[in-house]
Design a protein around this motif. Structure first.
Motif, PDB file in Angstrom:
ATOM      1  N   GLY A  45       0.801  -1.212   0.000  1.00 15.95           N
ATOM      2  CA  GLY A  45       0.000   0.000   0.000  1.00 15.95           C
ATOM      3  C   GLY A  45       0.836   1.266   0.000  1.00 15.95           C
ATOM      4  O   GLY A  45       2.011   1.267  -0.351  1.00 15.95           O
ATOM      5  N   ILE A  46       0.233   2.354   0.453  1.00 15.38           N
ATOM      6  CA  ILE A  46       0.854   3.668   0.382  1.00 15.38           C
ATOM      7  C   ILE A  46       2.039   3.785   1.338  1.00 15.38           C
ATOM      8  O   ILE A  46       3.118   4.227   0.980  1.00 15.38           O
ATOM      9  CB  ILE A  46      -0.182   4.767   0.703  1.00 15.38           C
ATOM     10  N   PHE A  47       1.829   3.363   2.593  1.00 17.67           N
ATOM     11  CA  PHE A  47       2.831   3.592   3.636  1.00 17.67           C
ATOM     12  C   PHE A  47       3.725   2.366   3.784  1.00 17.67           C
ATOM     13  O   PHE A  47       3.303   1.343   4.305  1.00 17.67           O
ATOM     14  CB  PHE A  47       2.146   3.907   4.964  1.00 17.67           C
ATOM     15  N   THR A  48       4.968   2.472   3.337  1.00 16.56           N
ATOM     16  CA  THR A  48       5.881   1.336   3.438  1.00 16.56           C
ATOM     17  C   THR A  48       6.675   1.356   4.741  1.00 16.56           C
ATOM     18  O   THR A  48       7.087   0.311   5.225  1.00 16.56           O
ATOM     19  CB  THR A  48       6.841   1.304   2.242  1.00 16.56           C
ATOM     20  N   ASN A  49       6.900   2.525   5.320  1.00 17.20           N
ATOM     21  CA  ASN A  49       7.604   2.633   6.600  1.00 17.20           C
ATOM     22  C   ASN A  49       6.956   3.711   7.451  1.00 17.20           C
ATOM     23  O   ASN A  49       6.472   4.714   6.931  1.00 17.20           O
ATOM     24  CB  ASN A  49       9.082   2.970   6.379  1.00 17.20           C
ATOM     25  N   LEU A  50       6.968   3.486   8.781  1.00 13.74           N
ATOM     26  CA  LEU A  50       6.425   4.457   9.723  1.00 13.74           C
ATOM     27  C   LEU A  50       7.394   4.620  10.889  1.00 13.74           C
ATOM     28  O   LEU A  50       8.065   3.657  11.284  1.00 13.74           O
ATOM     29  CB  LEU A  50       5.058   4.010  10.269  1.00 13.74           C
ATOM     30  N   VAL A  76       6.234   9.073   7.724  1.00 12.94           N
ATOM     31  CA  VAL A  76       5.841   7.903   6.946  1.00 12.94           C
ATOM     32  C   VAL A  76       6.617   7.955   5.633  1.00 12.94           C
ATOM     33  O   VAL A  76       6.950   9.035   5.147  1.00 12.94           O
ATOM     34  CB  VAL A  76       4.319   7.854   6.667  1.00 12.94           C
ATOM     35  N   THR A  77       6.923   6.783   5.101  1.00 14.90           N
ATOM     36  CA  THR A  77       7.577   6.701   3.798  1.00 14.90           C
ATOM     37  C   THR A  77       6.557   6.202   2.791  1.00 14.90           C
ATOM     38  O   THR A  77       5.895   5.181   3.013  1.00 14.90           O
ATOM     39  CB  THR A  77       8.778   5.754   3.828  1.00 14.90           C
ATOM     40  N   LEU A  78       6.406   6.947   1.708  1.00 13.14           N
ATOM     41  CA  LEU A  78       5.398   6.634   0.711  1.00 13.14           C
ATOM     42  C   LEU A  78       6.000   5.777  -0.395  1.00 13.14           C
ATOM     43  O   LEU A  78       6.968   6.176  -1.042  1.00 13.14           O
ATOM     44  CB  LEU A  78       4.827   7.923   0.116  1.00 13.14           C
ATOM     45  N   ASN A 126       0.478  -4.464  16.291  1.00 14.00           N
ATOM     46  CA  ASN A 126      -0.012  -4.874  14.976  1.00 14.00           C
ATOM     47  C   ASN A 126      -1.358  -4.212  14.736  1.00 14.00           C
ATOM     48  O   ASN A 126      -2.217  -4.190  15.632  1.00 14.00           O
ATOM     49  CB  ASN A 126      -0.149  -6.392  14.902  1.00 14.00           C
ATOM     50  N   PHE A 127      -1.559  -3.682  13.543  1.00 13.97           N
ATOM     51  CA  PHE A 127      -2.799  -2.979  13.229  1.00 13.97           C
ATOM     52  C   PHE A 127      -2.991  -2.970  11.717  1.00 13.97           C
ATOM     53  O   PHE A 127      -2.138  -3.451  10.964  1.00 13.97           O
ATOM     54  CB  PHE A 127      -2.760  -1.539  13.765  1.00 13.97           C
ATOM     55  N   ILE A 128      -4.122  -2.469  11.286  1.00 16.09           N
ATOM     56  CA  ILE A 128      -4.344  -2.287   9.857  1.00 16.09           C
ATOM     57  C   ILE A 128      -4.646  -0.824   9.584  1.00 16.09           C
ATOM     58  O   ILE A 128      -5.111  -0.090  10.462  1.00 16.09           O
ATOM     59  CB  ILE A 128      -5.492  -3.168   9.305  1.00 16.09           C
ATOM     60  N   ILE A 129      -4.332  -0.392   8.377  1.00 20.66           N
ATOM     61  CA  ILE A 129      -4.732   0.924   7.904  1.00 20.66           C
ATOM     62  C   ILE A 129      -5.770   0.692   6.812  1.00 20.66           C
ATOM     63  O   ILE A 129      -5.453   0.186   5.738  1.00 20.66           O
ATOM     64  CB  ILE A 129      -3.541   1.735   7.370  1.00 20.66           C
ATOM     65  N   ASP A 130      -7.008   1.005   7.156  1.00 19.87           N
ATOM     66  CA  ASP A 130      -8.118   0.831   6.210  1.00 19.87           C
ATOM     67  C   ASP A 130      -8.306   2.152   5.480  1.00 19.87           C
ATOM     68  O   ASP A 130      -8.676   3.161   6.082  1.00 19.87           O
ATOM     69  CB  ASP A 130      -9.389   0.436   6.957  1.00 19.87           C
ATOM     70  N   MET A 131      -8.050   2.154   4.176  1.00 17.36           N
ATOM     71  CA  MET A 131      -8.103   3.387   3.403  1.00 17.36           C
ATOM     72  C   MET A 131      -9.524   3.939   3.237  1.00 17.36           C
ATOM     73  O   MET A 131      -9.704   5.111   2.940  1.00 17.36           O
ATOM     74  CB  MET A 131      -7.487   3.155   2.017  1.00 17.36           C
ATOM     75  N   ASP A 132     -10.519   3.093   3.411  1.00 16.77           N
ATOM     76  CA  ASP A 132     -11.897   3.547   3.233  1.00 16.77           C
ATOM     77  C   ASP A 132     -12.821   2.752   4.161  1.00 16.77           C
ATOM     78  O   ASP A 132     -13.640   1.951   3.717  1.00 16.77           O
ATOM     79  CB  ASP A 132     -12.324   3.366   1.776  1.00 16.77           C
ATOM     80  N   PRO A 133     -12.693   2.949   5.476  1.00 17.06           N
ATOM     81  CA  PRO A 133     -13.395   2.087   6.428  1.00 17.06           C
ATOM     82  C   PRO A 133     -14.910   2.296   6.440  1.00 17.06           C
ATOM     83  O   PRO A 133     -15.410   3.369   6.131  1.00 17.06           O
ATOM     84  CB  PRO A 133     -12.788   2.505   7.774  1.00 17.06           C
ATOM     85  N   ILE A 134     -15.618   1.227   6.804  1.00 18.05           N
ATOM     86  CA  ILE A 134     -17.047   1.325   7.107  1.00 18.05           C
ATOM     87  C   ILE A 134     -17.148   1.562   8.606  1.00 18.05           C
ATOM     88  O   ILE A 134     -16.718   0.721   9.400  1.00 18.05           O
ATOM     89  CB  ILE A 134     -17.791   0.049   6.695  1.00 18.05           C
ATOM     90  N   VAL A 135     -17.700   2.694   8.999  1.00 16.22           N
ATOM     91  CA  VAL A 135     -17.697   3.104  10.402  1.00 16.22           C
ATOM     92  C   VAL A 135     -19.090   2.927  11.001  1.00 16.22           C
ATOM     93  O   VAL A 135     -20.082   3.340  10.386  1.00 16.22           O
ATOM     94  CB  VAL A 135     -17.250   4.580  10.528  1.00 16.22           C
TER      95      VAL A 135
END
Length: 254
Positions: A45-50, A76-78, A126-135
């Motif tokens: 995805g977009i973020f390869t390093n944080l 963040v590294t894109l 550990n987590f996820i980055i949801d680019m378009d979450p259902i809230v």
């Protein structure tokens, strides 16, 4: 010739749809405590390093420690190439505190994203980055809609030159679509959440109006500033979102 062109266009639209769908999939990420920093990466995805600079060394990290430590600066590294200054803060979504990352505002095509479903294990998160979450929808979301309506009560209260900076909108009493929602969210909830249920529902309503694969830098800003967008179009999206929210709240009450 026309048949060939039609086939090429069909295949192109299909490919863009696949790319768009892939881009919206949640991205698994992890951060590990290393002295005074949290350092990690996302699998794709977009973020390869944080990297989050905590400001002091910690021997262990858990949710309470992290929430107390933030806000902090980091990066963040894109796509494995560009390192972007980023602020990490705490926000609330549906009443639940979450870490949100806010890349430098001059970075093109990158929004704000939350750490979803975090799991703290020893010194690793550990987590996820949801680019378009259902809230999940809650009563507060309906209040945000109603407050947005008050701010955009007639065409004279709307402008078509959104820059995503809302101080002047508030001062002039004339709002872009984004700034009306931003201001209404802050008035109702006491803070602005970039990916609350209202914002997410409306983003999807905007996206539905255009072919799959359309590129957006910021959906609210881009849609607001399009020459063909009218005040009525903005109100129609608000109407649609209110209908969705009222129906969901009614289901929950039964």
């Amino acid at each position: 010739m026309k048949t060939k062109l039609k086939i090429i266009l069909t295949l192109t639209v299909g490919l863009l749809s696949i790319i768009s769908a892939f881009a919206q999939k949640p991205k698994p990420c992890s951060l590990t405590l290393q002295g005074d920093k949290l350092i990690g990466k996302c699998e794709e995805g977009i973020f390869t390093n944080l990297e989050i600079n905590l400001g002091k060394e910690y021997v262990a990290i858990d949710s309470l420690t992290l929430f107390k430590a933030l806000p902090k600066e980091g990066s963040v590294t894109l796509f494995g190439q560009k390192k972007v200054p980023t602020r990490f803060e705490i926000t609330k979504r549906s009443g639940v505190p979450q870490v949100i990352l806010k890349p430098d505002k001059n970075t093109p095509r990158v929004g704000w994203y939350t750490f979803d479903n975090p799991i703290f294990n020893n010194n690793t998160i550990n987590f996820i980055i949801d680019m378009d979450p259902i809230v999940p929808i809650q009563k507060e979301d309906l209040e945000v809609i109603l407050q947005t309506r008050k701010l955009l009560k007639d065409p004279s209260k709307w402008h078509q030159n959104d820059d995503r900076i809302c101080d002047d909108d508030i001062e002039n009493g004339k709002y872009s679509f984004y700034c009306a929602l931003n201001t209404a969210s802050t008035m109702v909830a006491g803070e602005y959440n970039h990916r609350n249920a209202v914002m997410q529902i409306m983003r999807k309503q905007i996206q539905k109006r255009y072919p799959p694969g359309k590129k957006w830098r910021h959906r609210f800003k881009d849609y607001n500033n399009m020459p063909e967008t009218s005040f009525k179009d903005i109100i129609n999206i608000i109407d649609e979102a209110e209908t969705i929210i009222r129906k969901e709240l009614e289901k929950k009450s039964n």
